[in-house]
Design a protein around this motif. Structure first.
Motif, mmCIF file in Angstrom:
data_model
loop_
_atom_site.group_PDB
_atom_site.id
_atom_site.type_symbol
_atom_site.label_atom_id
_atom_site.label_comp_id
_atom_site.label_asym_id
_atom_site.label_seq_id
_atom_site.Cartn_x
_atom_site.Cartn_y
_atom_site.Cartn_z
ATOM 1 N N LYS A 180 56.208 40.017 52.402
ATOM 2 C CA LYS A 180 57.172 39.194 53.399
ATOM 3 C C LYS A 180 56.836 37.898 52.672
ATOM 4 O O LYS A 180 55.050 37.799 52.183
ATOM 5 C CB LYS A 180 56.360 39.139 54.143
ATOM 6 C CG LYS A 180 56.940 37.776 55.434
ATOM 7 C CD LYS A 180 56.978 38.038 56.847
ATOM 8 C CE LYS A 180 57.524 37.020 57.481
ATOM 9 N NZ LYS A 180 57.329 36.136 57.845
ATOM 10 N N CYS A 181 57.696 37.101 52.433
ATOM 11 C CA CYS A 181 57.316 35.942 52.064
ATOM 12 C C CYS A 181 56.781 34.654 53.102
ATOM 13 O O CYS A 181 56.930 34.717 53.940
ATOM 14 C CB CYS A 181 58.441 35.333 51.529
ATOM 15 S SG CYS A 181 59.241 36.229 49.246
ATOM 16 N N ASN A 182 56.178 34.130 51.993
ATOM 17 C CA ASN A 182 55.679 33.173 53.339
ATOM 18 C C ASN A 182 56.424 31.715 53.881
ATOM 19 O O ASN A 182 56.822 31.540 54.936
ATOM 20 C CB ASN A 182 54.496 32.589 52.486
ATOM 21 C CG ASN A 182 53.275 32.911 52.532
ATOM 22 O OD1 ASN A 182 53.132 33.818 53.248
ATOM 23 N ND2 ASN A 182 52.453 33.019 51.558
ATOM 24 N N ASP A 183 57.543 32.353 53.076
ATOM 25 C CA ASP A 183 58.241 30.408 52.592
ATOM 26 C C ASP A 183 59.711 31.292 53.282
ATOM 27 O O ASP A 183 61.270 30.558 52.941
ATOM 28 C CB ASP A 183 58.977 29.962 52.085
ATOM 29 C CG ASP A 183 58.805 30.150 50.509
ATOM 30 O OD1 ASP A 183 59.218 31.810 50.480
ATOM 31 O OD2 ASP A 183 59.167 30.474 49.692
ATOM 32 N N SER A 184 60.079 31.984 53.822
ATOM 33 C CA SER A 184 61.455 33.233 54.788
ATOM 34 C C SER A 184 60.469 34.147 55.889
ATOM 35 O O SER A 184 59.638 34.824 55.684
ATOM 36 C CB SER A 184 61.932 33.420 53.839
ATOM 37 O OG SER A 184 63.178 34.490 53.318
ATOM 38 N N ASN A 185 61.660 34.247 56.509
ATOM 39 C CA ASN A 185 61.311 35.808 57.083
ATOM 40 C C ASN A 185 61.833 37.211 56.307
ATOM 41 O O ASN A 185 61.926 38.141 57.052
ATOM 42 C CB ASN A 185 62.400 35.659 58.337
ATOM 43 C CG ASN A 185 61.541 34.286 59.171
ATOM 44 O OD1 ASN A 185 60.876 34.180 59.986
ATOM 45 N ND2 ASN A 185 62.635 33.417 59.967
ATOM 46 N N LEU A 186 62.791 37.028 55.403
ATOM 47 C CA LEU A 186 63.204 37.742 54.629
ATOM 48 C C LEU A 186 61.772 39.236 54.405
ATOM 49 O O LEU A 186 61.065 38.878 53.722
ATOM 50 C CB LEU A 186 63.696 37.876 53.334
ATOM 51 C CG LEU A 186 65.233 36.867 53.745
ATOM 52 C CD1 LEU A 186 65.632 36.438 52.389
ATOM 53 C CD2 LEU A 186 65.785 37.686 54.290
ATOM 54 N N GLY A 214 52.880 35.069 49.040
ATOM 55 C CA GLY A 214 53.257 36.222 50.623
ATOM 56 C C GLY A 214 52.495 37.219 50.986
ATOM 57 O O GLY A 214 51.237 37.025 50.374
ATOM 58 N N CYS A 273 59.245 34.373 46.021
ATOM 59 C CA CYS A 273 58.341 34.201 47.055
ATOM 60 C C CYS A 273 57.081 32.756 45.877
ATOM 61 O O CYS A 273 56.743 33.378 46.654
ATOM 62 C CB CYS A 273 57.699 34.907 47.271
ATOM 63 S SG CYS A 273 58.685 36.416 48.383
#
Length: 126
Positions: free
Chosen positions: A62-68, A23, A19
């Protein structure tokens, strides 16, 4: 996670790799959402609610730069975390400080007197 098993009311550190922009760490009903720091490995410290249900639970990152979303399991133990005693939390009293300073001063004077008496003159040596 550190530690894996925590008591109600105690804190736990969560770390996650991947991340880069931080996140959010959540666990429904167990602690307030926490921000994961940015970097190659992000960290967040969460405080388990005093009323959280004992047992095995899941947290989500939950990462800020991803939907994973990544999940991990942890265990909440019943009861309060251990409370440390007062040992070491009080400093020395004024009397103890004065006595200690006096002993250090006396020992310094004694050592100085001993060195002066043991000193040998340098004259006449070859």
């Amino acid at each position: 996670m550190n530690p894996f098993a925590v008591h109600q009311g105690s804190t736990m550190q969560v770390s996650a790799a991947g991340c880069g922009h931080g996140g959010t760490v959540t666990s429904h009903g167990n602690f307030s959402p926490a921000n994961l720091s940015a970097g190659s490995i992000g960290f967040a410290t969460v405080r388990i609610f005093n009323h959280a249900s004992p047992g095995t639970h899941t947290l989500s990152v939950k990462c800020n730069d991803s939907n994973l979303v990544a999940t991990a399991r942890f265990r909440i133990l019943e009861g309060n975390p251990s409370q440390g005693g007062i040992g070491g939390s009080f400093g020395p009293s004024t009397a103890e400080t004065a006595i200690g300073a006096g002993l250090v001063g006396v020992s310094a004077l004694g050592a100085g007197a001993h060195v002066m008496r043991r000193r040998r003159p340098l004259r006449g040596r070859s």
